[in-house]
Design an enzyme around this catalytic site. Structure first.
Site, PDB file in Angstrom:
ATOM      1  N   HIS A 194       0.713  -1.201   0.234  1.00  0.00           N
ATOM      2  CA  HIS A 194      -0.325   0.075   0.015  1.00  0.00           C
ATOM      3  C   HIS A 194       0.741   1.255   0.043  1.00  0.00           C
ATOM      4  O   HIS A 194       1.310   1.636   1.071  1.00  0.00           O
ATOM      5  CB  HIS A 194      -0.893  -0.001   1.045  1.00  0.00           C
ATOM      6  CG  HIS A 194      -1.668  -1.356   1.389  1.00  0.00           C
ATOM      7  ND1 HIS A 194      -1.228  -2.229   1.656  1.00  0.00           N
ATOM      8  CD2 HIS A 194      -3.076  -1.224   0.922  1.00  0.00           C
ATOM      9  CE1 HIS A 194      -2.135  -3.342   1.738  1.00  0.00           C
ATOM     10  NE2 HIS A 194      -3.261  -2.704   1.380  1.00  0.00           N
ATOM     11  N   HIS A 196      -2.141  -1.256   6.982  1.00  0.00           N
ATOM     12  CA  HIS A 196      -1.636  -1.569   5.666  1.00  0.00           C
ATOM     13  C   HIS A 196      -0.619  -0.395   5.254  1.00  0.00           C
ATOM     14  O   HIS A 196       0.153  -0.654   4.222  1.00  0.00           O
ATOM     15  CB  HIS A 196      -2.644  -1.556   4.829  1.00  0.00           C
ATOM     16  CG  HIS A 196      -3.583  -0.143   4.773  1.00  0.00           C
ATOM     17  ND1 HIS A 196      -4.696  -0.039   5.899  1.00  0.00           N
ATOM     18  CD2 HIS A 196      -3.820   0.984   4.092  1.00  0.00           C
ATOM     19  CE1 HIS A 196      -5.364   1.182   5.729  1.00  0.00           C
ATOM     20  NE2 HIS A 196      -4.598   1.708   4.547  1.00  0.00           N
ATOM     21  N   GLY A 203      -3.603  -4.259  11.455  1.00  0.00           N
ATOM     22  CA  GLY A 203      -4.031  -4.655  10.057  1.00  0.00           C
ATOM     23  C   GLY A 203      -5.679  -4.916   9.922  1.00  0.00           C
ATOM     24  O   GLY A 203      -6.053  -4.030   9.185  1.00  0.00           O
ATOM     25  N   PRO A 204      -6.245  -5.647  10.780  1.00  0.00           N
ATOM     26  CA  PRO A 204      -7.705  -5.611  10.790  1.00  0.00           C
ATOM     27  C   PRO A 204      -8.163  -4.181  11.285  1.00  0.00           C
ATOM     28  O   PRO A 204      -7.687  -3.871  12.539  1.00  0.00           O
ATOM     29  CB  PRO A 204      -7.967  -6.807  12.001  1.00  0.00           C
ATOM     30  CG  PRO A 204      -6.613  -7.563  12.009  1.00  0.00           C
ATOM     31  CD  PRO A 204      -5.525  -6.576  11.775  1.00  0.00           C
ATOM     32  N   ASP A 263     -10.029   6.345   7.495  1.00  0.00           N
ATOM     33  CA  ASP A 263     -11.272   6.472   7.386  1.00  0.00           C
ATOM     34  C   ASP A 263     -11.857   5.130   7.713  1.00  0.00           C
ATOM     35  O   ASP A 263     -13.000   4.735   8.401  1.00  0.00           O
ATOM     36  CB  ASP A 263     -12.029   6.835   6.181  1.00  0.00           C
ATOM     37  CG  ASP A 263     -11.221   6.222   4.866  1.00  0.00           C
ATOM     38  OD1 ASP A 263     -11.390   4.902   4.731  1.00  0.00           O
ATOM     39  OD2 ASP A 263     -10.484   6.983   4.252  1.00  0.00           O
ATOM     40  N   ILE A 280     -10.784   8.636   0.293  1.00  0.00           N
ATOM     41  CA  ILE A 280     -10.376   7.465  -0.694  1.00  0.00           C
ATOM     42  C   ILE A 280     -10.612   6.157   0.097  1.00  0.00           C
ATOM     43  O   ILE A 280     -10.034   5.799   1.162  1.00  0.00           O
ATOM     44  CB  ILE A 280      -9.242   7.469  -1.465  1.00  0.00           C
ATOM     45  CG1 ILE A 280      -9.184   8.558  -2.383  1.00  0.00           C
ATOM     46  CG2 ILE A 280      -8.977   6.356  -2.022  1.00  0.00           C
ATOM     47  CD1 ILE A 280     -10.144   8.431  -3.370  1.00  0.00           C
ATOM     48  N   HIS A 306      -4.196   2.990  -3.387  1.00  0.00           N
ATOM     49  CA  HIS A 306      -4.356   2.222  -2.188  1.00  0.00           C
ATOM     50  C   HIS A 306      -3.535   0.881  -1.976  1.00  0.00           C
ATOM     51  O   HIS A 306      -2.714   0.947  -0.931  1.00  0.00           O
ATOM     52  CB  HIS A 306      -6.063   2.062  -1.802  1.00  0.00           C
ATOM     53  CG  HIS A 306      -6.166   1.509  -0.312  1.00  0.00           C
ATOM     54  ND1 HIS A 306      -6.077   1.993   0.788  1.00  0.00           N
ATOM     55  CD2 HIS A 306      -6.194   0.132  -0.359  1.00  0.00           C
ATOM     56  CE1 HIS A 306      -6.411   1.182   1.733  1.00  0.00           C
ATOM     57  NE2 HIS A 306      -6.516   0.058   1.467  1.00  0.00           N
ATOM     58  N   ARG A 350     -18.663 -19.973  38.264  1.00  0.00           N
ATOM     59  CA  ARG A 350     -18.468 -18.557  37.849  1.00  0.00           C
ATOM     60  C   ARG A 350     -18.604 -17.819  39.448  1.00  0.00           C
ATOM     61  O   ARG A 350     -17.879 -16.948  39.836  1.00  0.00           O
ATOM     62  CB  ARG A 350     -19.512 -17.869  37.328  1.00  0.00           C
ATOM     63  CG  ARG A 350     -20.901 -18.027  37.915  1.00  0.00           C
ATOM     64  CD  ARG A 350     -21.939 -17.212  37.171  1.00  0.00           C
ATOM     65  NE  ARG A 350     -23.366 -17.804  37.635  1.00  0.00           N
ATOM     66  CZ  ARG A 350     -24.298 -16.982  37.862  1.00  0.00           C
ATOM     67  NH1 ARG A 350     -24.326 -15.616  37.562  1.00  0.00           N
ATOM     68  NH2 ARG A 350     -25.674 -17.456  38.218  1.00  0.00           N
ATOM     69  N   GLU A 361     -18.122  -5.489  24.073  1.00  0.00           N
ATOM     70  CA  GLU A 361     -17.264  -6.778  24.135  1.00  0.00           C
ATOM     71  C   GLU A 361     -16.190  -6.626  23.343  1.00  0.00           C
ATOM     72  O   GLU A 361     -15.099  -6.896  23.627  1.00  0.00           O
ATOM     73  CB  GLU A 361     -18.086  -7.693  23.855  1.00  0.00           C
ATOM     74  CG  GLU A 361     -19.405  -8.258  24.782  1.00  0.00           C
ATOM     75  CD  GLU A 361     -20.640  -7.477  24.297  1.00  0.00           C
ATOM     76  OE1 GLU A 361     -20.523  -6.800  23.360  1.00  0.00           O
ATOM     77  OE2 GLU A 361     -21.589  -7.665  25.032  1.00  0.00           O
ATOM     78  N   PHE A 406     -21.120 -14.114  23.951  1.00  0.00           N
ATOM     79  CA  PHE A 406     -20.714 -12.829  23.567  1.00  0.00           C
ATOM     80  C   PHE A 406     -19.231 -12.675  23.234  1.00  0.00           C
ATOM     81  O   PHE A 406     -18.777 -11.855  22.668  1.00  0.00           O
ATOM     82  CB  PHE A 406     -21.238 -11.720  24.415  1.00  0.00           C
ATOM     83  CG  PHE A 406     -22.596 -11.611  24.618  1.00  0.00           C
ATOM     84  CD1 PHE A 406     -23.531 -11.876  23.413  1.00  0.00           C
ATOM     85  CD2 PHE A 406     -23.208 -11.411  25.760  1.00  0.00           C
ATOM     86  CE1 PHE A 406     -24.834 -11.723  23.613  1.00  0.00           C
ATOM     87  CE2 PHE A 406     -24.588 -11.606  25.987  1.00  0.00           C
ATOM     88  CZ  PHE A 406     -25.491 -11.668  24.868  1.00  0.00           C
ATOM     89  N   HIS A 435     -21.569 -18.716  31.982  1.00  0.00           N
ATOM     90  CA  HIS A 435     -23.055 -18.961  31.403  1.00  0.00           C
ATOM     91  C   HIS A 435     -22.466 -19.750  30.141  1.00  0.00           C
ATOM     92  O   HIS A 435     -22.954 -19.294  28.929  1.00  0.00           O
ATOM     93  CB  HIS A 435     -23.768 -17.622  30.909  1.00  0.00           C
ATOM     94  CG  HIS A 435     -24.157 -17.214  32.196  1.00  0.00           C
ATOM     95  ND1 HIS A 435     -23.542 -16.316  32.887  1.00  0.00           N
ATOM     96  CD2 HIS A 435     -25.592 -16.664  32.351  1.00  0.00           C
ATOM     97  CE1 HIS A 435     -24.085 -15.675  34.134  1.00  0.00           C
ATOM     98  NE2 HIS A 435     -25.341 -16.057  33.574  1.00  0.00           N
ATOM     99  N   HIS A 486     -28.747 -16.784  23.719  1.00  0.00           N
ATOM    100  CA  HIS A 486     -27.916 -16.510  24.923  1.00  0.00           C
ATOM    101  C   HIS A 486     -26.880 -17.911  25.113  1.00  0.00           C
ATOM    102  O   HIS A 486     -26.064 -17.782  26.037  1.00  0.00           O
ATOM    103  CB  HIS A 486     -28.405 -16.136  26.042  1.00  0.00           C
ATOM    104  CG  HIS A 486     -28.744 -14.432  26.003  1.00  0.00           C
ATOM    105  ND1 HIS A 486     -29.455 -14.021  25.000  1.00  0.00           N
ATOM    106  CD2 HIS A 486     -28.299 -13.565  26.974  1.00  0.00           C
ATOM    107  CE1 HIS A 486     -29.488 -12.610  25.338  1.00  0.00           C
ATOM    108  NE2 HIS A 486     -28.774 -12.447  26.356  1.00  0.00           N
TER     109      HIS A 486
END
Lengths: 668, 668
Positions: B33, B73, B121-122, B159, B191, B263, B358, B411, B437, B461, B473
């Site tokens: 990039h 990137h 990256g993500p 962005d 862009i 890009h 728990r 989360e 979750f 849970h 759930h």
């Protein structure tokens, strides 16, 4: 139809009745969430009795307004309102709240109770699904008829919904697209499970939604007149609307109003009785529905029947000389596919290769789109890479509802919006991103599978072979992760013609989601004179290349690794080792085959089995058995050219053949 | 130290050098990039040369400012700047961009190149990790020393980062907490991969961040003076700061500036040469670093050494008479644990039961917290349900950095913030939510595993046994999904004492993440006189109950289902069938044991194996082999009391015993 004036007495009586139906049901179930239904009862009343265009006698009427309870834990609000409005939900059902096989599940489940538009509970999902529904309505309005599909989508949500990131993604997109048919009502009770929202949530919600280009209004949650005015203004505004209603959790509960305790547990017998008294009701009576309330709410069915009849008339009028869009819709409204929909699917020849399956997918998708006018979709800002643009089609934007969707870098909202689109009668929706980013959208994929919706996920860049982008972009655990999800079909085709078949399967399947797992790298188009036909993958797994002579070894692979397996077979056959290659493109479909077929493909007598898949190996023991071996990924990948990585991690034909020889030696 | 005045000529020369190091490396790698590094070079220059307090000679200096490249990137921007600033990254490394085993991976990888603070990256992850780092700094400032830990966290983002929901979650929380040590710089180039941001992204970013209570400034991305002023104002403001820099992708590229093409692909030889000419550089020279630039940037090391020396002096001064917080930190800064840290872990007796794991976890956690002062954590608005509140400890809030974190219903951000906290020297961070979750936080969990960070996930849970909340759930596919993730340890203890051991394992493990999978429902505390000791789970799997006489059947289970297996064993033993129960609480640890131990636990001679786990069965074939059976979930759950569901889905001792008998009959 003009609205009758608001009768405060009748309204109050009905609202109170709704509050205590919820509190009583939670009490009886000994679990559930009483506080929010009690606080939101005024809204439910106004919506079901006065604002929603709905017909309790026909919850499937395509022209109805939709109401989504994004705060699904407030399910009893929905059940109580549906019951009073005359939907097919009995008082007995309310009493069986949260019991096995009852339609009144702990969180609303689509398909279990009439009038539940979508399954909610995981926070944020309902709101984003609502955005998808509103997009679906706009799409039908433009492509079919704006007279028939001018319905609105109402979403009720809580602070928890607004804290979830998926909401931010969906709301930003809704504002961008100017979804004026979307009305979001926020129950601002300032209470969360841990206590006051001030512990973690102090953003200016109104300002944030103004930044998204929404209309924003604020009202008192018990002021019916104010709410009505806001609802009318919301309907009139061309932007999506947010109505912030200042509410109190468990209003009127003497010690639990405005407390976190009222959120997720029954009020308790004493508190409930005291609350009833505070409302001037009998403290010991449960599930009380005064006759006046029944009579008052009976109007919903009368009004609904009239509304739907007007709509049906309109439909008949239009059907006299139907525009093409309407004909398309009538054919597909119940999930049907137009005749010959798959007739022009491309057939690829060996000389078309090497061709990445993502490229083949792009060609197939465009061929499908030509015959399926209500197919729409897009990607999370990766259309050029996922090959998912419909050529010559317009974009879905503020100014027009074309078939190319631009989700932006919002995978999670994409998943939920696909659910909303899939709830829209007649539509077939797809969404695309890299396989690695399926991690961002697991919650809505799960809901699609749970609801039996049929979005199509196009997941490209399916292994370390994507190369230089490195381990952050290379899926490893995603394939087993997706295979673990019940009802999801995961199909990883090995070449262009199998990709066409995979798309055919995905489109045919209208009662569950399908994920297509596609390569970034070019792959040969298999010579089907030499190998078995590509439609073998319709059975999930098939013998692609038979062994010569005695079966000595079974190579089982998917996707790109099928080619490595075929090449390894050449090496082994040259040594006189009869080697069969099985393509196991879709485990779910293969598992569904008769035992006889599965045995014919994978004869149990053959113990020398090697699976090859450039992914985490979890689950492969199912197919290779106790003696077999799995060539897969036990680590994350690395940044380097794809071919180098495949060699580095042991996916060459030579490495595979060596493993087979080693295994045969071990077994002998 | 006072800043020298900005020399525009030197600055420009260095900035241009950075631009072309990036463009050349991408060109040479034939992938990558180029556009964003070229546009962000002015920022990288100002930060590394003038604003960051860092020492290129010691990238581990705890007092350094952190810079996170959320738009991973643009990695070549980082590599170029690190090289010029004098980090241990050679020009040769830059030339090996995106090659196998090179530190210059396609996206920045923590631990591969000095000065890379976190793997990115993500999209969205880096920003949210930065929020966690800023929280970590505040925590150290308050708990250890505000003189030593007044460092700042800078995040560069695009962005795409801002569209991701995780960013909204993290930014809202950052504003809520008033993280004045966080500065976010947004490269507003308008862009995206699909084209203009106007396709999908038109929200008012500035307004949105004002709604979060951030300071917001807007500058031109090439105006160095303006950027400097904004950076200084950001440092001075008590709120987190957003600096929106209006930039152009691939600035100066004759045909590709401001285009999506710039890009994600090399500019191409001709365009690159023309761009160099436009900047007055030699069109044919690559990787050119003028001597003046080297000399100018050499200052970074001089300045850095001085800054770090001042810090070390301060540390020595404080260490003369160290406050308790400093002693704690010195002990644990490199991942060490204080002596006796686990000495007061509770031991539970049978009479303590039934106790949900728990609940046991809450007791253990509080005991640990008493001895581990730098242990901190919280939940995504589920503290009362996940039992994760540290009693008597303050909350982390705007007014003070206590140990109880309130993530809100966020989360995904929680997962990323845990990574930021885990990057902070000395801290041990945990985060809690319901197991279902975990789906919302897979992307940051993956990054933790990839980076070898060691957050602890408390997932409660853990099965259909949670009951009435129903299928939305009830986790089904989450356990196999987590097991598929490389390097993550997934531990599902069967009772209170195993829960204590599981916590011990999680805390000891400082080079990888651990997920504790805990029950909602009460479970007996196993009588360890009768059964093997609880520390058996330290080996991942162990024989909990031996068979009497000949081994006829193996029951393999985890968590709550261990109790059902033990009860089934009673039934079978009563019939004279020698039955062993193996608790396979952590597959990863068990797999790491020597083959001899594994064989001793699961003797291969015993073919009659039944696995019992109330989750999707994927992967269990690894342990039950070709003949065995798996009692698991093949569907989603349902809404009903937990005990009814367990019976309904076949997890009673009677049902298990029946399956064993059936299996034995089949095998004989």
């Amino acid at each position: 139809m003009t609205k009758e004036p608001l009768n405060q007495d009748e309204a109050r009586r009905t609202i109170d009745c709704l509050r205590f139906l919820a509190a009583d049901a939670v009490e009886q179930a000994r679990s559930g969430h009483p506080g929010t239904p009690m606080e939101a009862a005024p809204l439910a009343y106004l919506l079901y009795r006065r604002h929603l265009r709905h017909n309790p006698a026909d919850s499937h009427w395509p022209g109805r307004d939709r109401l989504v309870l994004s705060c699904g834990h407030a399910s009893m609000l929905l059940y109580g309102a549906l019951h009073l409005a005359g939907y097919d939900l009995s008082l007995e059902d309310l009493k069986n709240f949260r019991r096995l096989n009852s339609p009144t599940a702990g969180h609303p489940e689509f398909g279990k109770a009439a009038g539940v538009e979508t399954t909610t509970g995981p926070l944020g999902q309902g709101l984003a699904v609502g955005v998808g529904m509103a997009m679906g309505a706009k799409f039908l309005a433009e492509q079919v008829s704006d007279e028939l599909f001018n319905y609105r989508v109402y979403v009720l949500c809580s602070d928890g919904d607004l804290m979830e990131g998926v909401t931010a993604e969906a709301a930003s997109l809704a504002g961008h697209l100017g979804l004026g048919n979307l009305i979001l009502i926020y129950l601002d009770n300032r209470i969360t499970i841990e206590g006051s929202t001030s512990l973690a949530f102090s953003e200016q919600v109104a300002t944030r939604f103004l930044a998204y280009d929404w209309q924003v209004q604020q009202v008192e949650g018990e002021n019916l007149g104010e709410i009505e005015t806001a609802l009318d203004a919301a309907k009139a505004d061309p932007r999506p609307s947010l109505i912030i209603t200042r509410t109190h959790i468990a209003p009127g509960a003497p010690t639990k109003q405005d407390s976190a305790e009222a959120h997720g547990a029954p009020l308790g017998a004493a508190e409930l009785a005291a609350t009833k008294q505070a409302y001037g009701r009998h403290p010991d009576k449960s599930f009380e529905i005064p006759d006046e309330v029944r009579a008052h709410m009976a109007h919903c069915r009368v009004r609904g029947a009239r509304l739907q009849e007007l709509w049906e008339e309109q439909l008949r009028r239009l059907a006299d000389d139907p525009p093409p869009g309407l004909l398309n819709w009538l054919r597909s409204r119940d999930g049907g596919l137009p005749e010959g929909w798959d007739r022009n699917l491309p057939e690829f020849s060996c000389t078309d290769g090497p061709l990445a399956t993502r490229q083949a997918s792009g060609i197939v998708l465009n061929a499908l789109a030509a015959r399926l006018p209500l197919l729409l979709g897009g990607s999370a800002d990766l259309a050029p890479s996922t090959n998912t643009l419909l050529k010559g089609e317009r974009s879905f934007s503020r100014s027009g509802s074309g078939r190319n969707l631009h989700f932006g870098v919002r995978e999670h909202a994409m998943g939920a919006i696909l659910n909303g689109l899939s709830h829209t009668p007649g539509l077939i929706a797809y969404g695309a991103t890299f396989l690695i980013f399926s991690d961002y959208m697991r919650p809505p994929m799960r809901l699609a599978a749970l609801m039996g919706l049929a979005p199509i996920y196009v997941f490209t860049h399916d292994s370390i072979a994507l190369g230089e982008d490195g381990p952050t972009h290379q899926p490893v655990e995603q394939l087993p992760g997706l295979r673990a999800l019940p009802h999801l079909h995961v199909i990883r085709p090995a070449d262009a013609n199998e990709t066409a078949e995979a798309w055919r399967l995905a489109v045919e399947r209208r009662d569950g989601p399908t994920a297509l797992i596609l390569s970034r790298q070019g792959l040969p188009v298999l010579d089907r004179e030499r190998y078995a036909p590509a439609d073998g993958i319709r059975r999930g797994g098939y013998v692609l290349a038979e062994e010569q002579g005695e079966l000595r070894a079974l190579l089982i692979a998917t996707g790109a690794e099928v080619h490595a397996a075929l090449a390894a077979r050449e090496l082994l056959e040259a040594e006189g080792l009869g080697t069969r290659v099985v393509n196991l493109a879709c485990w779910e479909l293969f598992t569904a085959q008769a035992q006889g077929y599965r045995e014919a493909v994978l004869p149990s007598a053959c113990r020398a089995r090697v699976a090859i898949e450039a992914a985490a190996t979890l689950g492969w023991e199912r197919w290779v058995g106790a003696w077999g071996e799995v060539i897969g990924m036990h680590e994350f990948g690395a940044s380097a050219p794809g071919a180098e990585l495949l060699a580095h991690f042991g996916f060459t034909p030579q490495a595979i053949a060596a493993r087979v020889r080693h295994l045969l030696a071990r077994l002998n």
